[in-house]
Design a protein around this motif. Structure first.
Motif, PDB file in Angstrom:
ATOM      1  N   ALA A 159       0.862  -1.200   0.000  1.00  0.00           N
ATOM      2  CA  ALA A 159       0.000   0.000   0.000  1.00  0.00           C
ATOM      3  C   ALA A 159       0.892   1.243   0.000  1.00  0.00           C
ATOM      4  O   ALA A 159       1.456   1.635   1.022  1.00  0.00           O
ATOM      5  N   LYS A 191       0.521   4.332  -0.018  1.00  0.00           N
ATOM      6  CA  LYS A 191       0.246   5.484   0.838  1.00  0.00           C
ATOM      7  C   LYS A 191       1.053   5.454   2.131  1.00  0.00           C
ATOM      8  O   LYS A 191       1.321   6.486   2.726  1.00  0.00           O
ATOM      9  N   ASP A 193      -0.611  -1.337  -4.202  1.00  0.00           N
ATOM     10  CA  ASP A 193      -1.982  -0.847  -4.092  1.00  0.00           C
ATOM     11  C   ASP A 193      -1.876   0.670  -4.063  1.00  0.00           C
ATOM     12  O   ASP A 193      -1.247   1.239  -3.171  1.00  0.00           O
ATOM     13  N   ALA A 228      -7.207   1.639  -5.549  1.00  0.00           N
ATOM     14  CA  ALA A 228      -8.270   1.756  -4.540  1.00  0.00           C
ATOM     15  C   ALA A 228      -8.728   3.209  -4.416  1.00  0.00           C
ATOM     16  O   ALA A 228      -8.191   4.093  -5.071  1.00  0.00           O
ATOM     17  N   ARG A 257     -15.218  -3.291  -3.998  1.00  0.00           N
ATOM     18  CA  ARG A 257     -14.796  -3.430  -2.599  1.00  0.00           C
ATOM     19  C   ARG A 257     -16.030  -3.711  -1.749  1.00  0.00           C
ATOM     20  O   ARG A 257     -17.008  -2.956  -1.789  1.00  0.00           O
ATOM     21  N   GLN A 277     -12.615  -7.088  -3.543  1.00  0.00           N
ATOM     22  CA  GLN A 277     -11.631  -6.533  -2.620  1.00  0.00           C
ATOM     23  C   GLN A 277     -12.284  -6.235  -1.286  1.00  0.00           C
ATOM     24  O   GLN A 277     -13.494  -5.963  -1.214  1.00  0.00           O
ATOM     25  N   HIS A 337     -11.047  -4.430   2.778  1.00  0.00           N
ATOM     26  CA  HIS A 337      -9.996  -3.915   3.685  1.00  0.00           C
ATOM     27  C   HIS A 337     -10.747  -3.334   4.882  1.00  0.00           C
ATOM     28  O   HIS A 337     -11.459  -2.340   4.737  1.00  0.00           O
ATOM     29  N   SER A 387      -6.868  -0.473   9.694  1.00  0.00           N
ATOM     30  CA  SER A 387      -5.422  -0.462   9.825  1.00  0.00           C
ATOM     31  C   SER A 387      -5.034  -0.653  11.288  1.00  0.00           C
ATOM     32  O   SER A 387      -5.811  -0.356  12.187  1.00  0.00           O
ATOM     33  N   GLN A 388      -3.795  -1.119  11.489  1.00  0.00           N
ATOM     34  CA  GLN A 388      -3.240  -1.334  12.827  1.00  0.00           C
ATOM     35  C   GLN A 388      -4.136  -2.277  13.648  1.00  0.00           C
ATOM     36  O   GLN A 388      -4.500  -2.013  14.787  1.00  0.00           O
ATOM     37  N   GLY A 445      -5.101  -4.764   3.609  1.00  0.00           N
ATOM     38  CA  GLY A 445      -3.939  -4.680   4.507  1.00  0.00           C
ATOM     39  C   GLY A 445      -4.421  -4.712   5.943  1.00  0.00           C
ATOM     40  O   GLY A 445      -5.391  -5.396   6.247  1.00  0.00           O
ATOM     41  N   GLY A 446      -3.724  -3.971   6.802  1.00  0.00           N
ATOM     42  CA  GLY A 446      -4.216  -3.825   8.173  1.00  0.00           C
ATOM     43  C   GLY A 446      -3.407  -4.497   9.255  1.00  0.00           C
ATOM     44  O   GLY A 446      -3.686  -4.297  10.442  1.00  0.00           O
ATOM     45  N   GLU A 454      -2.563  -6.334   0.789  1.00  0.00           N
ATOM     46  CA  GLU A 454      -2.232  -4.913   0.609  1.00  0.00           C
ATOM     47  C   GLU A 454      -1.608  -4.330   1.876  1.00  0.00           C
ATOM     48  O   GLU A 454      -2.115  -3.355   2.439  1.00  0.00           O
ATOM     49  N   PRO A 455      -0.501  -4.887   2.352  1.00  0.00           N
ATOM     50  CA  PRO A 455       0.080  -4.366   3.589  1.00  0.00           C
ATOM     51  C   PRO A 455       0.802  -3.044   3.359  1.00  0.00           C
ATOM     52  O   PRO A 455       1.486  -2.876   2.359  1.00  0.00           O
ATOM     53  N   GLY A 456       0.620  -2.110   4.273  1.00  0.00           N
ATOM     54  CA  GLY A 456       1.358  -0.858   4.212  1.00  0.00           C
ATOM     55  C   GLY A 456       2.213  -0.745   5.461  1.00  0.00           C
ATOM     56  O   GLY A 456       3.432  -0.915   5.439  1.00  0.00           O
ATOM     57  N   ARG A 457       1.535  -0.494   6.588  1.00  0.00           N
ATOM     58  CA  ARG A 457       2.231  -0.288   7.861  1.00  0.00           C
ATOM     59  C   ARG A 457       3.183  -1.433   8.201  1.00  0.00           C
ATOM     60  O   ARG A 457       4.308  -1.225   8.642  1.00  0.00           O
ATOM     61  N   TYR A 501       3.059   6.116   7.321  1.00  0.00           N
ATOM     62  CA  TYR A 501       2.174   7.253   7.567  1.00  0.00           C
ATOM     63  C   TYR A 501       2.920   8.352   8.330  1.00  0.00           C
ATOM     64  O   TYR A 501       2.352   9.039   9.173  1.00  0.00           O
TER      65      TYR A 501
HETATM   66  C1  LIG Z   1      -7.556  -0.110   0.550  1.00  0.00           C
HETATM   67  C2  LIG Z   1      -6.416  -0.147   1.479  1.00  0.00           C
HETATM   68  N1  LIG Z   1      -5.556  -1.182   1.388  1.00  0.00           N
HETATM   69  C3  LIG Z   1      -4.478  -1.247   2.216  1.00  0.00           C
HETATM   70  C4  LIG Z   1      -4.225  -0.287   3.151  1.00  0.00           C
HETATM   71  C5  LIG Z   1      -2.995  -0.420   4.012  1.00  0.00           C
HETATM   72  O1  LIG Z   1      -3.299  -0.586   5.348  1.00  0.00           O
HETATM   73  P1  LIG Z   1      -2.152  -0.920   6.386  1.00  0.00           P
HETATM   74  O2  LIG Z   1      -1.132   0.126   6.277  1.00  0.00           O
HETATM   75  O3  LIG Z   1      -2.818  -0.915   7.697  1.00  0.00           O
HETATM   76  O4  LIG Z   1      -1.625  -2.281   6.034  1.00  0.00           O
HETATM   77  C6  LIG Z   1      -5.104   0.790   3.298  1.00  0.00           C
HETATM   78  C7  LIG Z   1      -4.872   1.812   4.334  1.00  0.00           C
HETATM   79  O5  LIG Z   1      -5.549   2.769   4.510  1.00  0.00           O
HETATM   80  C8  LIG Z   1      -6.224   0.866   2.426  1.00  0.00           C
HETATM   81  O6  LIG Z   1      -7.079   1.882   2.504  1.00  0.00           O
END
Ligand SMILES: Cc1ncc(COP(=O)(O)O)c(C=O)c1O
Length: 438
Positions: free
Chosen positions: A58, A60, A79, A102, A149, A198, A200, A203-204, A238-239, A289-292, A388
């Motif tokens: 992810a 972002k 993502d 997304a 989604r 999809q 989601h 997060s966290q 993700g999450g 879709e992992p970000g954090r 973030y």
């Molecule tokens: C659609 C989607 N996928 C993935 C993520 C990533 O989440 P995380 O960073 O908690 O893994 C987000 C975070 O806002 C999201 O909105």
């Protein structure tokens, strides 16, 4: 794992001394560990090995080109949530064909751009968006790959600002309207190729239970959609939560040992062990879709102590980073461990607020925190700031954006230059009477 630890009372990132980095590049300074990012990617990727899957980072969470390049090199997908993120991925060497798109508010221009580049799927969040994608694809003589989604109405039990899978959240389409929405898309949108589903939920997440609840709820729906529309993938979003309380004396990933459940992170193994058996019968490609999880523990924000101030109620440690550099404490009451780069042998602690220079009472990194006594000129690390952090940074109070460093073993690469004062005003114009200024 994390790669920030004390060696002989000096904090290192991998093999790089952080005080030396702060001296060379100044503060505030973001520092990331490549080792942590690659380790986290490989562990998650490996844990899902028994399924046909793709880890789509992810963007972002941290969109620096060097980080995206690191992930692209390992074969990761992405993502994205904007045309700007797609541009970054392509510039970093990622493939559009490994990107999912997304977000609840995609524009016509972004849809055109993503179609031109050939993304893997638009993850659409409303019927109105589907109709726009259909129209744009038709005008371009293309078929647009799409997924919808689903909002499963499951409580992720996380901060309300990062909870996304409840009916009252703006995200996705209500669970009980999904079959109808797919049927309408199939019937009314000839320029769409229905490719997946999809989800989601937030997060966290630090407990596996909401993931299990959401997956168990979604899987029968996804199976039905496979039957009706021959979909090819299911993205579980993700999450995965991380530990914000790091151990700086040990790189051991199991250091949390016997901490209570709410302070333990999900491990990738517990995540995979719980979810793979639920997902496996679908025989679909599974996207994550992992970000954090990928970058959170990989980063620290280094900041210098400017002044100490003793008030009637509190002692303040005023530092040179502010909420414009790292907004998580102000935005979601995010908790970050703070530690000096030089550990004192003196074990007495004092209770302080660590605050930034911005004119907002929300501009703090810690409140009533027990810290080793520090002096003006000391450098502190705000840990687990890789996700973030910089991505949400702003120029508020006309403060230039911080520099970013990627550490790889003994090497430290400058991956973003510190903004200058000239950068702050780039593109701004003062209207003038003469024609020249117009
Ligand atoms: C659609 C989607 N996928 C993935 C993520 C990533 O989440 P995380 O960073 O908690 O893994 C987000 C975070 O806002 C999201 O909105």
């Amino acid at each position: 794992m994390h790669s920030f630890r004390y060696v002989q009372n000096r904090m290192l990132c991998e093999s790089v001394d952080l005080e030396a980095l702060a001296q060379k590049h100044g503060t505030p300074l973001y520092v990331y560990s490549k080792e942590t990012i690659t380790d986290h990617f490989k562990r998650l990727d490996g844990a899902m090995d028994s399924l046909d899957h793709l880890v789509c980072y992810a963007v972002k969470a941290n969109s620096n080109l060097a980080i995206l390049h690191t992930i692209a090199e390992m074969g990761g997908g992405f993502d994205i949530v904007s045309g700007g993120e797609l541009f970054r991925v392509i510039k970093a060497g990622g493939k559009a064909g490994n990107c999912t798109f997304a977000g609840v508010g995609k524009t016509r221009a972004e849809i055109e751009y993503a179609l031109k580049e050939g993304i893997y799927s638009f993850n659409a969040e409303s019927e109105a968006e589907l109709r726009l994608i259909n129209e744009v694809a038709g005008a371009m003589g293309k078929k647009a790959p799409v997924a919808l989604r689903v909002n499963p109405n499951v409580d992720a039990k996380t901060h309300k600002y990062i909870s996304t899978g409840k009916s009252e959240n703006k995200f996705g389409i209500d669970f009980d309207r999904m079959l109808e929405a797919y049927a309408a898309a199939a019937k009314e949108c000839p320029n769409l190729e229905i490719r997946g589903v999809q989800m989601h939920i937030g997060s966290q997440l630090t407990s596996i239970d909401p993931f299990i609840e959401a997956a168990k709820k979604a899987v029968p729906l996804v199976a039905e959609l496979k039957k009706r529309h021959d979909i090819k993938f299911f993205s579980i979003g993700g999450g995965i939560g991380i530990v914000y309380h790091e151990s700086l004396d040990s790189g051991d990933v199991n250091w949390w040992g016997d901490k209570p459940a709410e302070e333990r992170p999900l491990t990738v193994q517990s995540y995979a062990n719980a979810l793979v058996p639920i997902l496996e019968p679908l025989k679909l490609r599974i996207l994550l879709e992992p970000g954090r999880f990928m970058v959170g523990n990989a980063g620290a924000l280094l900041t210098k102590v400017l002044f100490l101030k003793q008030g009637n109620a509190k002692k303040f440690v005023i530092v040179d980073a502010g909420m414009n550099d790292l907004i998580r404490p102000a935005l979601y009451e995010g908790w970050h461990q703070i530690a000096p780069l030089q550990k004192s042998t003196n074990t007495t602690l004092e209770k302080v607020d660590v605050v930034g220079p911005i004119c907002e009472s929300g501009d703090f990194f810690a409140q009533d925190r027990e810290l080793q006594p520090v002096d003006a000129g000391d450098t502190l690390a705000v840990l687990s700031a890789g996700a973030y952090g910089f991505g949400m940074a702003s120029n508020y109070n006309s403060r230039p954006l911080a520099a970013e460093i990627l550490v790889d073993g003994k090497e430290a690469h400058l991956i973003r230059e510190r903004q200058t004062l000239e950068d702050l005003i780039r593109g701004e114009h003062v209207p003038r009477d003469d024609k020249e200024g117009k």
